[in-house]
Scaffold this motif. Sequence first.
Motif, mmCIF file in Angstrom:
data_model
loop_
_atom_site.group_PDB
_atom_site.id
_atom_site.type_symbol
_atom_site.label_atom_id
_atom_site.label_comp_id
_atom_site.label_asym_id
_atom_site.label_seq_id
_atom_site.Cartn_x
_atom_site.Cartn_y
_atom_site.Cartn_z
ATOM 1 N N ASP A 82 0.290 2.275 -29.879
ATOM 2 C CA ASP A 82 -0.127 2.909 -31.126
ATOM 3 C C ASP A 82 0.727 4.141 -31.381
ATOM 4 N N GLU A 83 0.500 4.776 -32.521
ATOM 5 C CA GLU A 83 1.338 5.901 -32.943
ATOM 6 C C GLU A 83 1.308 7.045 -31.941
ATOM 7 N N SER A 84 0.200 7.228 -31.237
ATOM 8 C CA SER A 84 0.091 8.359 -30.311
ATOM 9 C C SER A 84 1.009 8.183 -29.087
ATOM 10 N N ARG A 85 1.368 6.966 -28.741
ATOM 11 C CA ARG A 85 2.222 6.720 -27.578
ATOM 12 C C ARG A 85 3.705 6.697 -27.924
ATOM 13 N N LEU A 86 4.033 6.905 -29.180
ATOM 14 C CA LEU A 86 5.428 6.829 -29.618
ATOM 15 C C LEU A 86 6.329 7.853 -28.939
ATOM 16 N N PRO A 87 5.944 9.135 -28.815
ATOM 17 C CA PRO A 87 6.835 10.080 -28.120
ATOM 18 C C PRO A 87 7.119 9.672 -26.673
ATOM 19 N N GLY A 88 6.131 9.134 -25.992
ATOM 20 C CA GLY A 88 6.344 8.666 -24.627
ATOM 21 C C GLY A 88 7.310 7.493 -24.560
ATOM 22 N N GLU A 89 7.197 6.577 -25.514
ATOM 23 C CA GLU A 89 8.103 5.428 -25.578
ATOM 24 C C GLU A 89 9.544 5.891 -25.829
ATOM 25 N N LEU A 90 9.699 6.860 -26.743
ATOM 26 C CA LEU A 90 11.043 7.391 -27.010
ATOM 27 C C LEU A 90 11.603 8.100 -25.783
ATOM 28 N N GLY A 91 10.765 8.839 -25.082
ATOM 29 C CA GLY A 91 11.209 9.511 -23.861
ATOM 30 C C GLY A 91 11.659 8.517 -22.814
ATOM 31 N N ARG A 92 10.914 7.441 -22.646
ATOM 32 C CA ARG A 92 11.307 6.387 -21.691
ATOM 33 C C ARG A 92 12.647 5.784 -22.074
ATOM 34 N N LEU A 93 12.827 5.546 -23.371
ATOM 35 C CA LEU A 93 14.074 4.943 -23.861
ATOM 36 C C LEU A 93 15.260 5.858 -23.555
ATOM 37 N N LEU A 94 15.124 7.164 -23.834
ATOM 38 C CA LEU A 94 16.224 8.100 -23.598
ATOM 39 C C LEU A 94 16.477 8.291 -22.106
ATOM 40 N N ASN A 95 15.425 8.323 -21.297
ATOM 41 C CA ASN A 95 15.595 8.421 -19.842
ATOM 42 C C ASN A 95 16.317 7.201 -19.287
ATOM 43 N N LEU A 96 16.019 6.050 -19.849
ATOM 44 C CA LEU A 96 16.676 4.816 -19.425
ATOM 45 C C LEU A 96 18.175 4.874 -19.736
ATOM 46 N N VAL A 173 14.664 -0.966 -33.158
ATOM 47 C CA VAL A 173 13.405 -0.903 -33.895
ATOM 48 C C VAL A 173 12.270 -1.016 -32.895
ATOM 49 N N ILE A 174 11.413 0.001 -32.893
ATOM 50 C CA ILE A 174 10.221 -0.033 -32.049
ATOM 51 C C ILE A 174 9.041 -0.350 -32.964
ATOM 52 N N PHE A 175 8.357 -1.419 -32.671
ATOM 53 C CA PHE A 175 7.191 -1.795 -33.458
ATOM 54 C C PHE A 175 5.972 -1.092 -32.881
ATOM 55 N N ILE A 176 5.264 -0.370 -33.743
ATOM 56 C CA ILE A 176 4.076 0.354 -33.287
ATOM 57 C C ILE A 176 2.888 -0.069 -34.136
ATOM 58 N N ARG A 177 1.751 -0.065 -33.498
ATOM 59 C CA ARG A 177 0.496 -0.465 -34.141
ATOM 60 C C ARG A 177 -0.100 0.759 -34.823
ATOM 61 N N ARG A 178 -0.614 0.546 -35.988
ATOM 62 C CA ARG A 178 -1.305 1.650 -36.678
ATOM 63 C C ARG A 178 -2.623 1.929 -35.952
ATOM 64 N N ALA A 179 -3.013 3.187 -35.955
ATOM 65 C CA ALA A 179 -4.206 3.597 -35.211
ATOM 66 C C ALA A 179 -5.473 2.957 -35.768
ATOM 67 N N GLU A 180 -5.544 2.744 -37.046
ATOM 68 C CA GLU A 180 -6.774 2.216 -37.648
ATOM 69 C C GLU A 180 -6.898 0.700 -37.553
ATOM 70 N N VAL A 181 -5.918 0.032 -36.977
ATOM 71 C CA VAL A 181 -5.942 -1.434 -36.932
ATOM 72 C C VAL A 181 -6.994 -1.952 -35.969
ATOM 73 N N LEU A 182 -7.095 -1.417 -34.758
ATOM 74 C CA LEU A 182 -8.056 -1.923 -33.783
ATOM 75 C C LEU A 182 -9.352 -1.205 -33.845
#
Length: 182
Positions: A82-96, A173-182
């Motif tokens: 979801d949108e809240s985990r996006l900064p962590g995903e970007l950090g993982r990508l850059l660390n990789l 492209v990182i696909f992220i789920r909207r918070a209100e979906v689930l």
Amino acid sequence: MNTLLARARFALVNPNWLLLAGSLLVLLAATTHLLLLPGREAAIAAGERRLAQLERNTRRLQIEHQSAPEQGRPQLLQRFPDESRLPGELGRLLNLAESGGLQFSAGEYRLVAGKEKLLDRYVVSLPVLGDYREIRQFLLTLRDEFPNLAIEDVSLRRDSIGAGEIEAQLRLVIFIRRAEVL
């Protein structure tokens, strides 16, 4: 008539074996076609009918056991962060990228709203500098580590043929789920 009778006697005394063998094979083929093939054709037709019946039953069972799309949707959407985990995903990508030996400068990031209102696309344009093998390994690792990421474009540029480092422009492209979906 007398010559016809003489020819018949000559043919009986001196038979043409090739003509007799050919005639026998034609007679054998006609007998096989008339006696054996109708039974085989009936067996093939019965097998085709049985196969069609099994296919209909299989399709019917698949439709009956298939869950409704609304029931399968939450399970599918849980795969995407979801949108809240996006900064962590970007950090993982850059660390990789850093751990793979790549150098990168400031990237460009933008959020593109999805049409279905389920998923949004976070487009990352990332310029990297490194060896061809390092860039390729990074892209292969991205596919394995990020199932919700698509590699949209890869542009490679080398200053000269002898240059060891390649400038690559990656559009991910990182696909992220909207918070209100689930």
